[in-house]
Write an enzyme that holds these catalytic residues in place. Structure first.
Site, PDB file in Angstrom:
ATOM      1  N   ASP A   1      -6.625 -51.057  13.538  1.00 14.78           N
ATOM      2  CA  ASP A   1      -7.602 -51.457  14.687  1.00 14.78           C
ATOM      3  C   ASP A   1      -7.364 -50.020  15.645  1.00 14.78           C
ATOM      4  O   ASP A   1      -6.242 -49.945  16.325  1.00 14.78           O
ATOM      5  CB  ASP A   1      -7.356 -52.622  15.542  1.00 14.78           C
ATOM      6  CG  ASP A   1      -8.589 -52.790  16.409  1.00 14.78           C
ATOM      7  OD1 ASP A   1      -8.972 -53.941  16.507  1.00 14.78           O
ATOM      8  OD2 ASP A   1      -8.955 -51.812  17.206  1.00 14.78           O
TER       9      ASP A   1
ATOM     10  N   ASP B   1     -14.513 -49.522  14.206  1.00 13.04           N
ATOM     11  CA  ASP B   1     -12.942 -49.312  14.663  1.00 13.04           C
ATOM     12  C   ASP B   1     -11.891 -50.083  13.922  1.00 13.04           C
ATOM     13  O   ASP B   1     -10.647 -50.291  14.328  1.00 13.04           O
ATOM     14  CB  ASP B   1     -12.656 -49.306  16.174  1.00 13.04           C
ATOM     15  CG  ASP B   1     -12.185 -50.684  16.603  1.00 13.04           C
ATOM     16  OD1 ASP B   1     -13.066 -51.704  16.078  1.00 13.04           O
ATOM     17  OD2 ASP B   1     -11.459 -50.585  17.689  1.00 13.04           O
ATOM     18  N   GLU B   2     -12.342 -50.840  12.787  1.00 14.65           N
ATOM     19  CA  GLU B   2     -11.237 -51.766  12.182  1.00 14.65           C
ATOM     20  C   GLU B   2     -11.603 -51.826  10.558  1.00 14.65           C
ATOM     21  O   GLU B   2     -12.753 -51.625  10.064  1.00 14.65           O
ATOM     22  CB  GLU B   2     -11.650 -53.258  12.407  1.00 14.65           C
ATOM     23  CG  GLU B   2     -10.523 -53.644  13.413  1.00 14.65           C
ATOM     24  CD  GLU B   2     -11.063 -55.323  13.842  1.00 14.65           C
ATOM     25  OE1 GLU B   2     -11.052 -56.103  13.231  1.00 14.65           O
ATOM     26  OE2 GLU B   2     -11.397 -55.115  15.227  1.00 14.65           O
TER      27      GLU B   2
HETATM   28  N1  DCP Z   1     -16.917 -52.649  22.716  1.00 11.53           N
HETATM   29  C1  DCP Z   1     -18.185 -52.937  23.199  1.00 11.53           C
HETATM   30  N2  DCP Z   1     -18.282 -54.157  24.141  1.00 11.53           N
HETATM   31  C2  DCP Z   1     -17.313 -55.082  24.072  1.00 11.53           C
HETATM   32  C3  DCP Z   1     -16.148 -54.812  23.222  1.00 11.53           C
HETATM   33  C4  DCP Z   1     -16.202 -53.493  22.449  1.00 11.53           C
HETATM   34  O1  DCP Z   1     -18.973 -51.885  23.330  1.00 11.53           O
HETATM   35  N3  DCP Z   1     -17.312 -56.096  24.742  1.00 11.53           N
HETATM   36  C5  DCP Z   1     -16.879 -51.591  21.787  1.00 11.53           C
HETATM   37  C6  DCP Z   1     -15.971 -50.510  22.718  1.00 11.53           C
HETATM   38  C7  DCP Z   1     -14.778 -50.504  21.780  1.00 11.53           C
HETATM   39  C8  DCP Z   1     -15.031 -50.733  20.534  1.00 11.53           C
HETATM   40  O2  DCP Z   1     -16.124 -51.601  20.494  1.00 11.53           O
HETATM   41  O3  DCP Z   1     -13.999 -49.352  21.918  1.00 11.53           O
HETATM   42  C9  DCP Z   1     -13.933 -51.719  19.661  1.00 11.53           C
HETATM   43  O4  DCP Z   1     -13.509 -52.823  20.470  1.00 11.53           O
HETATM   44  P1  DCP Z   1     -12.229 -53.490  20.516  1.00 11.53           P
HETATM   45  O5  DCP Z   1     -12.253 -54.798  20.835  1.00 11.53           O
HETATM   46  O6  DCP Z   1     -11.476 -53.056  19.324  1.00 11.53           O
HETATM   47  O7  DCP Z   1     -11.614 -52.607  21.818  1.00 11.53           O
HETATM   48  P2  DCP Z   1     -10.979 -51.261  22.168  1.00 11.53           P
HETATM   49  O8  DCP Z   1     -10.925 -50.668  20.907  1.00 11.53           O
HETATM   50  O9  DCP Z   1     -11.714 -50.421  22.999  1.00 11.53           O
HETATM   51  O10 DCP Z   1      -9.521 -51.458  22.518  1.00 11.53           O
HETATM   52  P3  DCP Z   1      -8.311 -51.940  21.819  1.00 11.53           P
HETATM   53  O11 DCP Z   1      -7.158 -50.884  22.180  1.00 11.53           O
HETATM   54  O12 DCP Z   1      -7.865 -53.340  22.675  1.00 11.53           O
HETATM   55  O13 DCP Z   1      -8.422 -52.085  20.479  1.00 11.53           O
HETATM   56 CA    CA Z   2      -9.858 -51.251  18.951  1.00  8.87          CA
HETATM   57 CA    CA Z   3     -11.655 -53.722  17.201  1.00  7.95          CA
END
Ligand code: DCP
Ligand code: CA
Ligand code: CA
Length: 367
Positions: free
Chosen positions: A10, A110-111
């Site tokens: 992730d 992203d996963e």
């Molecule tokens: N995303 C979004 N709105 C949300 C949650 C996520 O647009 N409410 C988008 C932006 C993130 C991507 O999806 O970059 C991936 O979500 P993740 O939950 O994996 O969060 P992040 O990658 O940003 O952070 P982490 O380091 O916690 O994985």
């Molecule tokens: Ca992520």
């Molecule tokens: Ca994710």
């Protein structure tokens, strides 16, 4: 059956990390990526933020004006989401993952799950080095960091991954899995939402450990057969779901940085021809025909642009990609005065060519 070794990767603070990648000077500042609704300057919501911004309590989904208020007095930078760019980065990393796994299941931008059982010969010791190697390779080639969870199945890999971020690596061996899950609240299991959590609480089930010990027959009476059995198995760390490709890729693309910023068509085409060779190899390997050719460019001011053309007939040859890339760039350079810094080529709109002969044979075969 030999035990499986499954990874979930992730990407860390993904959209914000992508923005850092193309603007390296902002790395030690709070970074927020937002979806702007356009009504007023600040209306919209936070998509994600880097870990510096998270220290100020900025969260995904929060209104942008609130994030601005929390970051007042800091040198925070705000960006508008650019899905095209994040998809390109994601595609490149997924392509690298593919080389490390027997099967790859991308679950979101992203996963992805990787089945690496064969590659590490079923060993969780080897899995640690192997995971470090994948991280280093992606860091090297794309410069993006991510977190890996390793376990005997997808369920454990996912929860392991969530347990330590960013740049984490958590390995749960089969014999540790049940004890790892036991203290966690039931809503950490996929499919356990607010309603189910409340219902389970009434039944005296708070943790996954409580659920694991609960009478399976009784769970079936309350939640129905399929769900009851699923809850029972999941709580006991049992999950036999294979790591499966989610159908065909929707596009194949490559991007690269030019040796210098330029508006010179020949110089640009030299690079895109290189990228096209690579794309063509993959298209051929997968026996695909494409209907759309696109170009992507990042300009000197770091803005990015894409242009596409849809073909009249599906094609599968290199010349079609090159010819269309050329005319798209010719046209684009006529419209813009900026210099180009990075370029990309993409083909999409796939169909798979099946020889007629084989279609007939499979039609008549009965096994
Ligand atoms: N995303 C979004 N709105 C949300 C949650 C996520 O647009 N409410 C988008 C932006 C993130 C991507 O999806 O970059 C991936 O979500 P993740 O939950 O994996 O969060 P992040 O990658 O940003 O952070 P982490 O380091 O916690 O994985
Ligand atoms: Ca992520
Ligand atoms: Ca994710």
């Amino acid at each position: 059956m030999q035990n499986r070794v499954i990874m979930l990767a992730d990407f860390d603070y993904f959209f914000a990390q992508c923005e850092e990648l193309r603007n390296p000077s902002i790395k030690d500042r709070p970074v927020v990526v937002g979806v702007y609704s356009g009504r007023t300057e600040d209306s919209g919501a936070v998509s994600t933020s880097n870990y510096i911004a998270r220290k100020y309590d900025v969260k995904s989904g929060m209104p942008l004006f609130l994030a601005k208020r929390k970051l007042e007095g800091t040198d925070a930078v705000f960006f508008r989401v650019d899905h095209g760019y994040y998809d390109q980065i994601s595609d490149r990393i997924m392509e690298i993952f593919r080389g490390y796994a027997s099967s790859l299941e991308q679950v979101s931008v992203d996963e992805a799950y990787l089945d690496v059982t064969e590659q590490v010969e079923g060993s969780f010791e080897k899995a640690r080095d192997y995971a470090q190697k994948i991280k280093a390779d992606v860091k090297n080639q794309v410069d993006i960091s991510f977190t890996i969870g390793v376990g005997p199945n997808k369920l454990i890999a996912k929860i392991a991954c969530d347990s330590q971020k960013p740049d984490g690596l958590t390995i749960i061996k089969p014999e540790e899995a049940a004890a790892f899950l036991a203290p966690l609240p039931v809503d950490r299991l996929l499919g356990v939402g607010k309603k189910t959590t409340a219902r389970m609480e009434q039944m005296g089930i708070k943790t996954i450990g409580d659920l694991a010990k609960y009478d399976c027959q009784r769970l079936i009476e309350v939640f129905g057969k399929a769900l009851g059995i699923y809850f029972h198995n999941a709580a006991n760390a049992v999950d036999n779901e294979p790591v499966q490709e989610q159908g065909e890729a929707e596009s194949i693309s490559r991007i690269g940085t030019l040796k210098q910023d330029t508006r010179d068509l020949a110089f640009i085409l030299q690079k895109t021809d290189e990228l096209t060779e690579d794309i063509y190899r993959e298209v051929t390997e997968k026996n695909l025909s494409f209907k759309t050719v696109s170009i992507y460019m990042v300009m000197t001011d770091l803005s990015s642009k894409t242009r596409s053309v849809t073909l009249e007939q599906p094609a599968k040859d290199k010349e079609t990609i090159k010819r269309n890339t050329r005319s798209l760039f010719e046209k684009f350079l006529g419209e813009s005065t900026l210099e180009v810094r990075r370029v990309g080529v993409k083909v999409s709109g796939f169909s798979r060519e099946e020889p007629r002969q084989r279609q007939l044979t499979s039609f008549f075969s009965t096994e």
